[in-house]
Design a protein around this motif. Structure first.
Motif, PDB file in Angstrom:
ATOM      1  N   UNK B 296       0.622   8.559  14.938  1.00  0.00           N
ATOM      2  CA  UNK B 296       0.253   9.189  13.669  1.00  0.00           C
ATOM      3  C   UNK B 296       0.090   8.136  12.586  1.00  0.00           C
ATOM      4  N   UNK B 297       0.589   6.943  12.849  1.00  0.00           N
ATOM      5  CA  UNK B 297       0.544   5.918  11.815  1.00  0.00           C
ATOM      6  C   UNK B 297       0.119   4.577  12.402  1.00  0.00           C
ATOM      7  N   UNK B 343      -3.606   3.563  12.162  1.00  0.00           N
ATOM      8  CA  UNK B 343      -4.502   4.708  12.316  1.00  0.00           C
ATOM      9  C   UNK B 343      -5.468   4.768  11.143  1.00  0.00           C
ATOM     10  N   UNK B 353     -10.695  -1.919   3.877  1.00  0.00           N
ATOM     11  CA  UNK B 353      -9.536  -2.757   4.160  1.00  0.00           C
ATOM     12  C   UNK B 353      -9.949  -4.015   4.914  1.00  0.00           C
TER      13      UNK B 353
ATOM     14  N   UNK C 181      -3.221   5.134   4.178  1.00  0.00           N
ATOM     15  CA  UNK C 181      -2.181   4.722   5.118  1.00  0.00           C
ATOM     16  C   UNK C 181      -0.819   5.226   4.684  1.00  0.00           C
ATOM     17  N   UNK C 182       0.194   4.793   5.413  1.00  0.00           N
ATOM     18  CA  UNK C 182       1.541   5.245   5.097  1.00  0.00           C
ATOM     19  C   UNK C 182       2.538   4.283   5.721  1.00  0.00           C
ATOM     20  N   UNK C 183       3.725   4.238   5.139  1.00  0.00           N
ATOM     21  CA  UNK C 183       4.770   3.411   5.709  1.00  0.00           C
ATOM     22  C   UNK C 183       6.086   4.141   5.491  1.00  0.00           C
ATOM     23  N   UNK C 184       7.109   3.708   6.201  1.00  0.00           N
ATOM     24  CA  UNK C 184       8.399   4.371   6.032  1.00  0.00           C
ATOM     25  C   UNK C 184       9.209   3.653   4.952  1.00  0.00           C
ATOM     26  N   UNK C 187       8.629   1.288   1.147  1.00  0.00           N
ATOM     27  CA  UNK C 187       7.244   0.856   1.215  1.00  0.00           C
ATOM     28  C   UNK C 187       6.289   2.029   1.027  1.00  0.00           C
ATOM     29  N   UNK C 191       1.922   3.831  -1.133  1.00  0.00           N
ATOM     30  CA  UNK C 191       0.911   4.663  -0.478  1.00  0.00           C
ATOM     31  C   UNK C 191       0.823   6.053  -1.101  1.00  0.00           C
ATOM     32  N   UNK C 275       0.574  10.663   7.672  1.00  0.00           N
ATOM     33  CA  UNK C 275       0.925  11.329   8.940  1.00  0.00           C
ATOM     34  C   UNK C 275       1.839  12.530   8.724  1.00  0.00           C
TER      35      UNK C 275
END
Lengths: 468, 715, 325
Positions: B296-297, B343, B353, C181-184, C187, C191, C275
């Motif tokens: 998913x990421x 992703x 990017x 995008x994404x991060x945990x 961080x 995003x 996500x």
């Protein structure tokens, strides 16, 4: 050979209903009064003019037919093409037919991207090729294009002003005759806004629209006013063709759901008891399913149906049309619950009112009470929700098309245009015109609808009068 | 309040400073490391090598699993070289009596084909909990239950790991898994035709599973006659008939080694419920191992500490030396420590990017093409100045794929063997201008196809001799599409003058069936309709969902469709079988989507498929191509040319369409990347300040006048 | 109170059954098990046996609602409908068609959704109410008039334009934040900024206007007039009376939204590659993964009903005149 799509039939049914309602309302003061209120607002009337233009275009686009082919068959009978066109297509025939090869910017004379051009001496150069139609008659576009556009725009403005003036004179003359005053007097009143309806706003809007139309008319014969898309189709044509889709979604959805919402709402409020329970159960259940998922499932369902009955849908347009109708129905199903709940609450109050109780005591039938006494008294709620829903539905179409559960991909719609243009934003230089055209057309419609619906809501909902 | 805002801004500023640029999508510490950054657009469905069969999964599997063979990274035409094997095995043929016979023996005489594979020694598996053993040499994690799993959510939650040597048993185990009743292997059906006893083995296993449905099905206990372990490092595969293409299969991941420990480990109760499966956490011997699987990421590959080591190739094609592709020759691989795949479902953000330096490589979608590529006067693709300034490089390669438009040959109108239908098909072949399609929709990145075989595969004939003379003429050293008048003549001959049926006078309407939806498809359909309209045919696009489309294809109710094929291996058989009668979609559920059937062609196909490359084979191929060109069951469409971009800090890039395990060859210069990222991503703040100022200036006068009102006393 | 809540929960059961039946019918008519199998098994070289095997593994080879071959209870329980729908009631979502455990995925993907929706809601409430108050405060002046016009204009722009514009401007041109995008962990903040801002701006038009109307309605009430007559300053009237009383409908309106925050925003999530559960749903729709979509529908309905109950309770808490019965 005329063809009537299902949505066409519904549109004309709707039109007939509106006309019928107008005649009905003219004879009933309680319905006339709020509309008169609406008519006093200059902004609302300007919006109404814009809406009317959209509606006329939409109606022209709803008259479909198979064009006849040039040559008859062996027996001499006329043969019709399998293609389906609308009256609007006839009017915009040039726009429809004059397709370039690929992208071109608005009012350009050259293509957007360089291509390999074979010159007369057989050598090849890489340059921006001339367009097939856009500015094609210019000998030297570098120097002639801008003056030519300015000249044509100027002629367009003059034309618009000229027609506008004629309309103004005609109006003043008619009013003068009607009110038995001299023209000068009427003219002064018009400017000072002393007539019963803010005619100055209407005439102003009409004139502005006329000028814009004239400019576009002058230019579109020789240029692509909004450029062309990836396969060279005129963007202006697409944006105009999308009007019908937007209007159909905005209006038919409400029309489809209206009978259910009204009937259920009235019944729940009037009978109470188990009927109320069942109806409440029904709408809570439907409401609690996330709308997007319901729509997604239904669109898939329709595709299965079409897939299994392939033979009945011989033309692209018919398939697209059925999907459009289905989308309206399913949007209706997801959106009727709000109105139903409002009507139920209102009916609960109304059933305790004296005259309803009296009618009941006299043994008037339930159905008759609902039709005679309850329905007219909740009509304002219905009216408000119709106009308020409209703009939301037009916007929803775009979002649904984005997740591929909107109208058929082959159908002209603003949602499809945005969806296609999304990727074009990554180009450098940016291909912005497709997005811009859909933005402008959609924005104008929704803005006009919002302004108009504000006025309608204020006029019909006395609680809010004077606040907004 | 202003203080708080100031502090907040300060904090953001501080955090912005240490983590490089503001818009950096990765964590601060990752930026400067020897990490490769790439994106993926579709979540891999299977990472179990026995069921995976798509390119987006191979991107990961290729780095992790090691089948016996691989393709040479640099050499063209594609050449098979050993990977874990010591050499590329040659088939050994036996006759009915089990006697060795010559390689050139007639096919009918061959009863048995044996491939003997010698494995390299001292290859270790990646560290994995399935191998973990305690002091008593017992497997630690082979008796798991609910309680022991209570704190386990992903594979990395198991503390202990172990490893062991790769043996021939692991390869044999994997081949047996093709017949496993609980695993779906897409090639099981195909392999059952060749590998001795595989279909009986599948029955045996399902019976065994039915008896003990809840127990672990230990494949070691059941023997498959077609595979035999000779010793720890040698095994044999026995085929029932000659199949020269089989060695290509040995480079595909279906034939990766699978330790029984892993199968047992993942099959324990409770593991499936935690999504800890072989389909999700691969276990291999390759240069990299999957560290993080969050489709998913992002997916993260990390260097496998147990990797057996492999040296960068020391030879390549002539131009590779000039291109600097052999600078690393002989150095130990892999060069990078880690690879992060993020992703990206939308192409715009991914492209942006890349331009910002956050991805090392990128493809070019049609919409960003003009920004990246220009064509020189000679028609050569070149990078634009903007790209050159950023030191971005371009790589191109004609892919071994075909995108074609097929006619359903069982359809009444377009299909069948009648002259009328054949002429109609040929007329359409001329009318649909694929050169224009390539130029509009692929920005010229394609080569129009002259037949089923793409360039780069044996059997493809370039130049004048290779043109499809039914559609093209050879002029000025180029294949030129025949003029539309020819197509119109063909239409008249076929009984559709001006696109109208001679007898009824009705215009001809044909249907295109397609599962496509989404942005960009409308333009393509509009274009296609325009092409058919040129010869008076009204094309109806019947767009539907994927399942409905598949159903139509299976039932043969589609009329015209678009399809594509990617080569599994570089052999013409892999393309010709798409038109082989027995492979028809209708009735046989094969890959012959057009349901084309021609006895002469089928006979030649059978002859061609087991021949060795050479003049004799070329002659047969030419005959086959001529037959299908005449019948025109496909518009041959085009072979896309792959364009890929990469930044200057990304080394050793050469497109290889057959090999998937290319990550180990790649080298990154992280310092230069970090510098460029800083340089390209300076934040622009003034618009934000301007907006805030405007807001203040709008509100201020009203507030002041209001204040004045409020304090004014009534006098 | 407790008995009321219990009753409401009991009342929810038939609704959820209804939801289940509807979604089951819709998706099952569309997607036969054969279709699902083909979808999951991919394009190349799929055999009929493989499909049979796939269906068998997932129990899709059973009868749909009535198993006449089974014994007693199993006639109902040993069917696709029971296996796939009734189990939802104990939140046993089972496995998706690609074999993943749905409950686990949901518990993982919930957090990114919340990371977007919660700040959006809080910041949104804060700014919309402030703007609404400002407009109400300056009613009749040019600030109000131009503000309302701006609101109507912003309302008339499709949300897609805000997303496309925001990504183009803030992400691409100004380099302020990552485009998507994404991060945990912490961080994640960088995003979430862009999607939150876009969501916020997209909602300004409609919400500000709605809050303005709400406050104006409140200002026209008798007690406000009394307060003014008492000689209270306009600022105090606005904050002490109008704002506090206006909060009641605002709060109850927000409470109904709270549970749905988990579901996330479909469009924003898929545009910005977050996500969360929204993109989970969209992906499932596109992949026609029947099991996930049905679970999400069920979850959505449950949350909706919880929202309704919470609203009722919050009414009694803020407004003593309302009694639950």
């Amino acid at each position: 050979m005329p063809v009537i799509f299902i949505t066409d039939a519904f549109i004309f049914l709707l039109l007939a209903m509106v006309i019928g309602f107008v005649f009905y309302a003219r004879r009933h003061e309680h319905l006339r009064a709020p509309w008169r209120e609406v008519a006093k607002r200059p902004l609302a009337m300007s919006a109404a003019v814009v809406l009317l233009v959209y509606i006329v275009i939409g109606l022209l686009d709803s008259l479909h037919f198979h064009p006849a082919l040039d040559e008859p068959d062996n027996q001499g009978n006329t043969v019709y093409s399998t293609e389906i066109n609308s009256v609007l297509d006839l009017l915009l025939n040039d726009l429809r037919q004059n397709t370039e090869r690929t992208y071109s910017a608005p009012l350009a004379a050259h293509a957007f991207a360089k291509e390999i051009i074979e010159q007369e001496d057989g050598t090849q150069v890489r340059d921006y090729p001339r367009l097939l139609y856009g500015g094609a008659y210019l000998n030297n576009p570098e120097t002639e294009r801008v003056p030519d556009i300015l000249l044509r725009s100027f002629i367009g403005i003059l034309m618009g002003v000229f027609i506008g003036s004629i309309l103004l004179l005609l109006f003043v003359w008619l009013q003068a005759k009607r009110m038995q005053l001299n023209a000068r007097n009427i003219f002064q009143r018009l400017i000072k806004d002393e007539l019963d309806v803010p005619w100055y706003a209407i005439l102003l809007t009409v004139s502005v629209l006329l000028i814009i139309f004239s400019i576009i008319f002058q230019l579109s014969g020789h240029y692509h006013v909004f450029g062309t898309d990836k396969v060279g189709q005129d963007i202006l044509y697409q944006a105009v063709k999308s009007i019908r889709t937007g209007l159909v979604i905005g209006t038919l959805t409400t029309l489809v759901m209206l009978p259910f919402a009204i009937m259920m709402g009235l019944m729940a409020g009037y009978f109470r008891g188990w009927i109320d329970d069942v109806i409440q159960y029904l709408y809570t259940t439907l409401n609690s399913i996330p709308g997007v998922l319901l729509i997604a499932a239904s669109i898939l369902l329709l595709q299965v149906y079409i897939g299994k009955h392939e033979a009945e849908f011989t033309s692209l347009e018919q398939r697209a049309d059925l999907r459009l109708l289905f989308l309206c129905i399913i949007l209706g199903i997801t959106s009727w619950t709000g109105l139903c709940r409002l009507l139920r609450a209102e009916t609960l109050k109304l059933r305790e009112v004296d005259y309803v109780q009296a009618a009941k005591a006299f043994g008037v039938g339930n159905f008759k009470i609902m039709m005679r006494h309850l329905l007219p008294n909740v009509m304002h709620i219905v009216m408000i929700s119709i106009v308020l829903d409209f703009s939301g539905l037009v916007l929803a179409e775009a979002v649904l098309s984005y997740i591929n559960i909107g109208v058929d991909p082959s159908m002209h719609s603003w949602g499809n245009m945005i969806n296609g243009a999304r990727l074009e934003m990554a180009r450098d230089p940016v291909v912005w015109w497709s997005l811009a055209a859909s933005f402008i057309f959609m924005f104008l419609l929704v803005l006009a609808a919002n302004l108009f619906s504000d006025a309608v809501r204020d006029a019909f909902d006395p609680r809010l009068r004077g606040i907004d | 309040m202003p203080n708080i805002i100031a502090t907040l801004f300060f904090c953001i500023f501080i955090s912005g400073c240490d983590s490089a640029a503001w818009n950096n999508p990765y964590s601060a510490e990752e930026v400067k490391q020897n990490v490769y950054y790439d994106s993926f657009s579709e979540r891999p469905k299977h990472l179990d090598p026995v069921s995976s069969y798509s390119a987006n999964e191979y991107v990961f599997l290729g780095q992790i699993y090691e089948p016996p063979l691989q393709y040479h990274f640099l050499k063209r035409p594609y050449e098979l070289i050993p990977l874990t094997a010591t050499s590329v095995p040659d088939p050994i043929y036996y006759d009915e009596q089990g006697l060795l016979i010559e390689r050139s023996a007639r096919e009918e005489d061959i009863a048995k084909v044996v491939y003997r594979i010698n494995l390299k020694k001292n290859i270790l598996f990646q560290p994995h909990p399935a191998f973990a053993k305690d002091a008593n040499n017992q497997y630690v994690y082979h008796d798991l239950d609910e309680e022991k799993l209570s704190n386990i959510y992903q594979l990395s939650d198991f503390n202990l790991v172990g490893t062991r040597q790769l043996t021939a048993h692991d390869y044999v185990y994997q081949i047996k898994r093709m017949a496993h009743p609980k695993v779906h292997s897409p090639i099981a059906g195909l392999m059952a035709k060749y590998i001795l006893g595989l279909s009986e083995y599948a029955k045996l296993l399902s019976e065994a599973l039915e008896e003990n449905p809840h127990d672990f099905l230990d494949l070691r206990k059941y023997d498959l006659p077609g595979v035999k372990v000779i010793d720890e490092h040698i095994f044999e595969i026995t085929l029932t008939q000659k199949y020269p293409q089989f060695r290509y299969w040995l480079s595909m991941y279906f034939f990766s080694p699978m330790p029984w420990e892993a199968d047992y480990f993942y099959s324990q109760p409770g593991m499936n419920d935690k999504n800890i499966t072989l389909d999700w956490y691969p276990i291999g011997t390759g240069a990299f191992m999957l560290k993080e699987n969050n489709p998913n990421r992002r997916m993260v590959l990390e260097r496998n500490p147990n990797f057996h080591g492999e040296a960068y190739p020391t030879d390549g094609d002539a131009e590779d030396y000039a291109a600097g592709l052999l600078e690393d020759a002989g150095k130990p691989m892999p060069f990078i420590d880690k690879a992060i795949y993020s992703l990206e479902k939308e192409s715009i953000p991914a492209w942006n990017k890349f331009l910002q330096g956050y991805y090392d490589t990128s493809g070019i979608v049609s919409d960003s093409f003009d920004q990246a590529i220009t064509f020189s006067a000679a028609g050569e693709a070149e990078l634009t100045d903007e790209m050159k300034e950023k030191d971005i490089r371009l790589k191109t390669a004609v892919t071994t794929s075909s995108y074609y438009m097929g006619f359903n040959m069982v359809d009444d109108v377009v299909g069948g063997d009648s002259d009328r239908a054949r002429l109609l098909r040929r007329a359409i072949s001329i009318a649909v201008d694929y050169e224009e399609f390539i130029s509009i929709f692929a920005n010229g990145r394609g080569e129009s196809a002259q037949g089923p075989i793409p360039p780069g595969i044996f059997g493809h004939v370039p130049g004048e001799a290779g043109i499809n003379h039914y559609v093209y003429d050879w002029q000025n050293n180029k294949a030129i599409r025949k003029p539309i008048e020819i197509a119109k003549e063909l239409m008249t001959k076929a009984g559709y003058p001006n696109g109208r049926d001679e007898t009824t006078g009705k215009p001809l309407t044909l249907n295109l069936d397609t599962p496509a939806a989404g942005p960009g498809t409308k333009a393509r359909f509009d274009w296609l309709r325009k092409q058919f309209a040129k010869i008076g045919i009204n094309l109806v696009v019947r767009a539907t969902d994927y399942n409905r489309f598949q159903e139509k294809m299976r039932k043969g109710t589609a009329q015209i469709f678009q399809w594509g094929w990617n080569a599994d291996y570089p052999d013409p058989e892999n393309f010709f079988f798409l038109l082989y009668g027995i492979n028809a979609k209708v009735g046989h559920n094969g890959e012959n989507a057009a349901n084309y059937q021609n006895d002469e062609y089928d006979e030649l196909f059978n002859q061609m498929k087991s021949m060795e490359n050479g003049e004799a084979r070329q002659a047969v191929i030419n005959d086959m191509v001529e037959i299908v060109r005449r019948d025109a069951p496909w518009l041959w469409g085009f072979h896309p040319v792959g364009f890929s971009l990469h930044h200057g800090w990304y080394k050793n890039s050469k497109p290889n369409l057959m090999a998937n395990n290319t990550l180990k060859y790649k080298r990154i210069d992280p310092e230069s990347r970090y510098e460029k990222q800083q340089q390209w991503n300076q934040a622009v703040w003034w618009p934000v300040v301007v907006i805030i100022l405007i807001l203040i200036f709008v509100i201020l006068p009203a507030a002041i006048s209001y204040r004045r009102n409020e304090t004014r006393s009534i006098s | 109170m407790i008995s009321y809540i219990l009753r409401r929960i009991l009342y929810a059961v038939p609704i959820l059954i209804g939801v289940n039946v509807i979604t089951f019918m819709l998706f099952f008519v569309v997607n036969t098990p054969d279709d699902m199998a083909r979808m999951q098994l991919g394009m190349k070289r799929v055999t009929d046996e493989a499909i049979l095997k796939w269906k068998e593994e997932r129990g899709y080879n059973k009868p749909v609602v009535w198993n006449s071959e089974a014994q007693s209870f199993e006639k109902i329980t040993n069917t696709i409908f029971f296996e796939n729908s009734i189990k939802l009631f104990v939140f046993d979502f089972g496995r998706s068609d690609n074999g993943r455990d749905i409950s686990y995925d949901i518990s993982q993907r919930m957090w990114p959704s919340l990371a977007i929706t919660v700040p959006s809601l809080l910041l949104g409430l804060f700014s919309y109410i402030s703007f609404g108050l400002i407009l109400a405060f300056f009613r009749g002046t040019y600030v109000d008039v131009s503000g309302v016009i701006l609101c109507v204009i912003m309302m008339s722009i499709s949300g897609l334009f805000y997303i496309i514009g925001g990504q183009y401007l803030i992400g691409k041109t100004l380099h302020l934040v990552p485009i998507s995008g994404y991060d945990t962990g912490w961080e994640a903040i960088k995003f979430t900024i862009l999607p939150v801002v876009v969501g916020l701006v997209g909602g300004i038009g409609a919400s500000t206007r709605w809050y303005r109307t709400l406050f104006l309605e409140e200002m026209n009430k008798d007690y406000v007039r009394t307060a003014r007559a008492k000689g209270l300053s306009e600022t105090r009237v606005l904050y002490q009376h109008v704002f506090m009383n206006g909060l009641i409908p605002i709060l109850t309106g927000v409470v109904v939204l709270l549970p749905t925050l988990f579901i996330g925003s479909l469009i924003i999530e898929s545009f910005f590659a977050i996500p969360g559960l929204g993109s989970y749903t969209i992906d499932a729709i596109n992949a026609q993964d029947f099991a996930i979509v049905r679970s999400m529908v069920f979850l959505g309905s449950v949350l909706y009903i919880i929202g309704l109950i919470l609203t009722d309770i919050s009414y009694t808490l803020v407004d003593p005149r309302v009694r639950l019965n």
